[in-house]
Design an enzyme around this catalytic site. Structure first.
Site, PDB file in Angstrom:
ATOM      1  CG  HIS A  97     -34.508 -45.265  47.852  1.00 40.48           C
ATOM      2  ND1 HIS A  97     -33.825 -45.174  49.040  1.00 40.48           N
ATOM      3  CD2 HIS A  97     -34.210 -46.495  47.352  1.00 40.48           C
ATOM      4  CE1 HIS A  97     -33.143 -46.282  49.244  1.00 40.48           C
ATOM      5  NE2 HIS A  97     -33.365 -47.095  48.231  1.00 40.48           N
ATOM      6  CD  GLU A 113     -31.949 -48.900  45.366  1.00 41.98           C
ATOM      7  OE1 GLU A 113     -30.813 -48.509  45.665  1.00 41.98           O
ATOM      8  OE2 GLU A 113     -32.772 -49.297  46.215  1.00 41.98           O
ATOM      9  CG  HIS A 170     -36.537 -51.351  48.187  1.00 42.08           C
ATOM     10  ND1 HIS A 170     -36.963 -50.050  48.044  1.00 42.08           N
ATOM     11  CD2 HIS A 170     -35.193 -51.272  48.390  1.00 42.08           C
ATOM     12  CE1 HIS A 170     -35.937 -49.224  48.151  1.00 42.08           C
ATOM     13  NE2 HIS A 170     -34.852 -49.938  48.377  1.00 42.08           N
ATOM     14  NE  ARG A 189     -32.068 -46.945  58.186  1.00 38.86           N
ATOM     15  CZ  ARG A 189     -31.359 -45.953  58.716  1.00 38.86           C
ATOM     16  NH1 ARG A 189     -31.908 -45.182  59.637  1.00 38.86           N
ATOM     17  NH2 ARG A 189     -30.115 -45.753  58.345  1.00 38.86           N
TER      18      ARG A 189
END
Length: 324
Positions: A97, A113, A170, A189
């Site tokens: 991200h 996050e 991740h 992605r």
């Protein structure tokens, strides 16, 4: 005001399954990967499920009551958090991200996050960062469909908490987690196991921070009368604390900010001036900044999150350290 509950918004995912039922979710048909618990976005605006504003959206409530909900230090038109439960029955894409600066170019926030593991099978694992590679080597691994040697893959178990900063590569599989994040839906992605979804390799390579190393948060636990409180992680985006309540917890809202509680075990009641609300495993509740005093009664475990005043929070933690 009163403690506010919302209808979950379920999202089908190629990597999802039926495991959110283990935390009390009444799932629709399909492979459900996400339950959006609290969201205030154009695409998903959470619907209130209790009290005076039942049937209204969070966006509507913020336009009507603004600072009474989010607090004096938070802008009502920019609700900062997105709260979810995830069921990664199969592996998510290998993803990253962006930070706020890059996210703004894309018309959104960045996305830092955290994941709190609620259920995990024997083979459950996460990838948190890279190993033994440079940007050039990693890019070559993408091109050759050979990323695994360069992924920092670790086993996970129930109760683990992980902070995932923007820029950290991740993924995850075999677990149900609570997810607390910035209010952003930007995911890039680099590999998706040939499932036919779009990849975002160039953007991902722009934002991956190859110096980041993810690890499990150890936490600092303070034992109080009737409950235990564990501080896990915090930054300017959100703080995460866990309350294990055996009897009762008394709290007071903060006029500067709202609180969110996710119930991850057990059940109980939240009692406030003017009423009470039941809360049980798998439910999420928002405490408005203007609520005042409230208390939880029961045998339950809660995850509390909010956008902190860093200086104020650090003083609180130092008090606990000195007390311990």
């Amino acid at each position: 005001m009163y403690p506010i509950k919302f209808k979950p918004h379920y999202v089908e995912k190629v990597w999802g399954g039926r495991n959110l039922s283990s935390i009390g979710k009444d799932l629709p048909k399909g492979n459900i990967g996400e339950s959006w618990e609290i969201s205030c976005r154009k695409d998903v605006d959470s619907i209130i499920s209790n009290g005076k504003y039942k049937g209204k959206t969070l966006g509507f409530l913020l336009s009507e009551r603004g600072k009474a909900i989010v607090g004096n230090e938070i802008e009502p038109q920019n609700f900062p958090l997105l709260i979810k439960f995830l069921d990664a029955q199969k592996e998510l894409s290998i993803q990253v991200h962006p930070d706020d600066e890059y996210g703004k170019k894309e018309g959104d926030l960045g996305k830092t996050e955290a994941w709190i593991v609620l259920e995990a099978n024997k083979e459950a694992n996460m990838v948190l960062g890279v190993k033994d590679c440079t940007k050039k080597v990693f890019y070559k691994g993408i091109q050759e469909n050979n990323l695994e040697p360069y992924l920092n893959r670790i086993p996970i178990k129930k109760g683990d908490v992980f902070f995932i900063k923007s820029g950290l590569i991740h993924t995850m599989e075999g677990a149900v987690v609570a997810e607390i994040q910035q209010n952003s839906d930007l995911t890039y992605r680099v590999y998706d196991f040939n499932r036919g979804r779009e990849l975002h390799i160039d953007k991902a390579m722009d934002v991956i921070d190859f110096s980041l190393k993810g690890k499990k948060a150890s936490g600092l636990t303070a034992k109080e009368e009737g409950y235990e409180k564990t501080y896990y992680c915090y930054n300017d985006k959100f703080s995460i604390e866990k309350y294990e309540i055996k009897d009762m917890l008394k709290e007071k809202s903060d006029e500067e900010r709202f609180y969110v509680y996710m119930c991850i075990e057990g059940s109980g009641k939240i009692i406030y001036e003017g009423g009470e609300e039941n809360i049980s495993k798998g439910e999420t509740i928002l405490i408005p900044a203007s609520l005042g005093e409230y208390e939880f009664k029961g045998d339950l475990t809660l995850i509390k999150t909010y956008v902190p005043n860093i200086e104020k929070l650090e003083k609180e933690i130092l008090k606990e350290v000195n007390y311990l």
